[in-house]
Design an enzyme around this catalytic site. Structure first.
Site, PDB file in Angstrom:
ATOM      1  N   ALA A  55       0.800  -1.232   0.000  1.00  0.00           N
ATOM      2  CA  ALA A  55       0.000   0.000   0.000  1.00  0.00           C
ATOM      3  C   ALA A  55       0.838   1.291   0.000  1.00  0.00           C
ATOM      4  O   ALA A  55       0.632   2.168  -0.855  1.00  0.00           O
ATOM      5  CB  ALA A  55      -0.978  -0.035   1.176  1.00  0.00           C
ATOM      6  N   ASP A 241      -3.921  -2.485   4.092  1.00  0.00           N
ATOM      7  CA  ASP A 241      -4.137  -1.763   2.831  1.00  0.00           C
ATOM      8  C   ASP A 241      -5.178  -0.678   2.982  1.00  0.00           C
ATOM      9  O   ASP A 241      -5.203   0.303   2.228  1.00  0.00           O
ATOM     10  CB  ASP A 241      -4.544  -2.744   1.733  1.00  0.00           C
ATOM     11  CG  ASP A 241      -3.384  -3.685   1.444  1.00  0.00           C
ATOM     12  OD1 ASP A 241      -3.264  -4.703   2.147  1.00  0.00           O
ATOM     13  OD2 ASP A 241      -2.577  -3.366   0.554  1.00  0.00           O
TER      14      ASP A 241
END
Ligand code: MRU
Length: 363
Positions: A55, A241
């Site tokens: 991420a 994420d």
């Protein structure tokens, strides 16, 4: 962190921001190669094919993609069109849209002729901020590990899922930063590394832990529950994420099962992430977070080295099989012991209280 003893970052700008250099993570752990990207479309391809992944790193790559788009055509229409393409490549990690929107917000009010220079400057700042966040997460998480060591007074076993290390960020990592910091300070530890099918990010985790000399063992994804039942896991630390306001956590598929097993065995379950991974607009992760579905081919094949040492992909099911490939799952906040951020460690329900100033701007 180091590769063959040389301090290295996963991404850097070259030629004054006219291009970026990345590590092609699709080749790891078999080959370590860098790649120069000078077109924003190449950045889109790199995010999509997971040459860059994780991420925080896809967020920073997204920011640099906006820089390259600005260089090509700084007009409003072109920038907005490119930004839409860039932020739409992977939907679950919020860092990507966070980074692209931050770039747009800063660039659009400026004269087009001045945008490229401003874009380079902001992308450099964001790259540096990511490093600072990982460092702060490393400090906060190392304190958690140190406390655990003081209680147990024996080498610790930490389990991690996916790759939330240096390779998933610009430097240090999220889940692995605490491990690196604690290890460097002499805490004896060992990491159980989930293989993380289908893309086997665990092999990246093993590779980077090996590069830093941290003891570790790769396990099949299904082994963690068994190890926890037998007292062989002292803590789980994973990345994220997207995290909702109440602390529900979207992370690599399989994380939820680890959280369930951890709860059943009284093993603390920590999530480490920078605040750029928190989506303050969302509350109920299972209902509100979009889960990326990836190609069936990722499930139906595996990659590895053949007997001559060549990197190959082989099909593992009969050709007429189909497969489902949800890439992430959501863990409810009730399974999360603490969220390790750049501002310290928060119980999920106290996360919002620790970021009131950020929330005021984000909503
Ligand atoms: O699909 P990927 O490899 O981009 O997966 C993202 C991740 O690296 C993990 O889910 C990770 O735990 C969070 S990112 C530090």
């Amino acid at each position: 962190m180091k590769v063959d003893g040389i301090p290295t970052r996963t991404i850097r700008s070259v030629r004054g921001g006219e291009a970026i250099e990345i590590i092609d993570q699709t080749l790891l752990p078999y080959r370590y190669e860098k790649r120069v990207l000078s077109d924003w479309r190449d950045c889109v391809e790199a995010i999509d094919s997971m040459r860059v992944r994780g991420a925080p790193l896809i967020g920073i790559t997204g920011a640099w993609a906006v820089v390259l788009a600005t260089r090509e055509d700084p007009s409003n229409a072109a920038l907005i069109r490119a930004a839409e393409r860039i932020q739409g490549v992977r939907p679950t990690a919020v860092n990507l849209s966070w980074a692209v929107q931050r770039m747009l917000t800063a660039l659009l009010p400026r004269e087009p002729a001045l945008r490229f220079e401003a874009a380079v400057k902001l992308a450099e700042t964001m790259t540096q901020e990511d490093v600072m966040c990982s460092r702060a997460i490393g400090e906060a998480g190392a304190a958690v590990i140190t406390k655990l060591y003081q209680e147990l007074r024996r080498p610790l076993n930490i389990l991690t899922h996916c790759n939330a290390g240096w390779l998933a960020t610009v430097d240090y990592g999220t889940a692995l930063a605490p491990v690196y910091f604690a290890f460097e300070r002499g805490i004896p530890l060992h990491v159980w590394v989930d293989e993380t099918r289908p893309r086997n990010q665990g092999l990246l985790t093993a590779w980077e832990l090996g590069q830093q000399g941290v003891p570790h063992t790769i396990i099949a994804d299904n082994a963690g529950g068994h190890l926890m039942q037998h007292g062989d896991v002292d803590a789980v630390i994973v990345g994220a994420d997207r995290i909702t306001r109440r602390g529900d956590v979207a992370n690599k598929i399989g994380t939820y099962l680890k959280a369930l097993a951890a709860k059943d065995n009284d093993v603390p379950f920590y999530v480490a992430a920078p605040s750029s991974t928190i989506d303050w607009k969302l509350t109920d992760g299972k209902r509100e977070i979009e889960i990326e579905n990836r190609s069936a081919a990722e499930v139906l094949s595996v990659r590895g080295l053949d007997h001559t040492g060549h990197d190959i992909s082989v099909q593992i099911a009969s050709p007429d099989e189909s497969a489902a490939n949800p890439a992430f799952d959501v863990t409810h906040n009730r399974f999360v012991t603490g969220i390790i951020t750049e501002r310290g460690v928060f119980a999920p329900t106290e996360l919002a209280a620790g970021f009131q100033d950020v929330i005021a701007h984000a909503l």
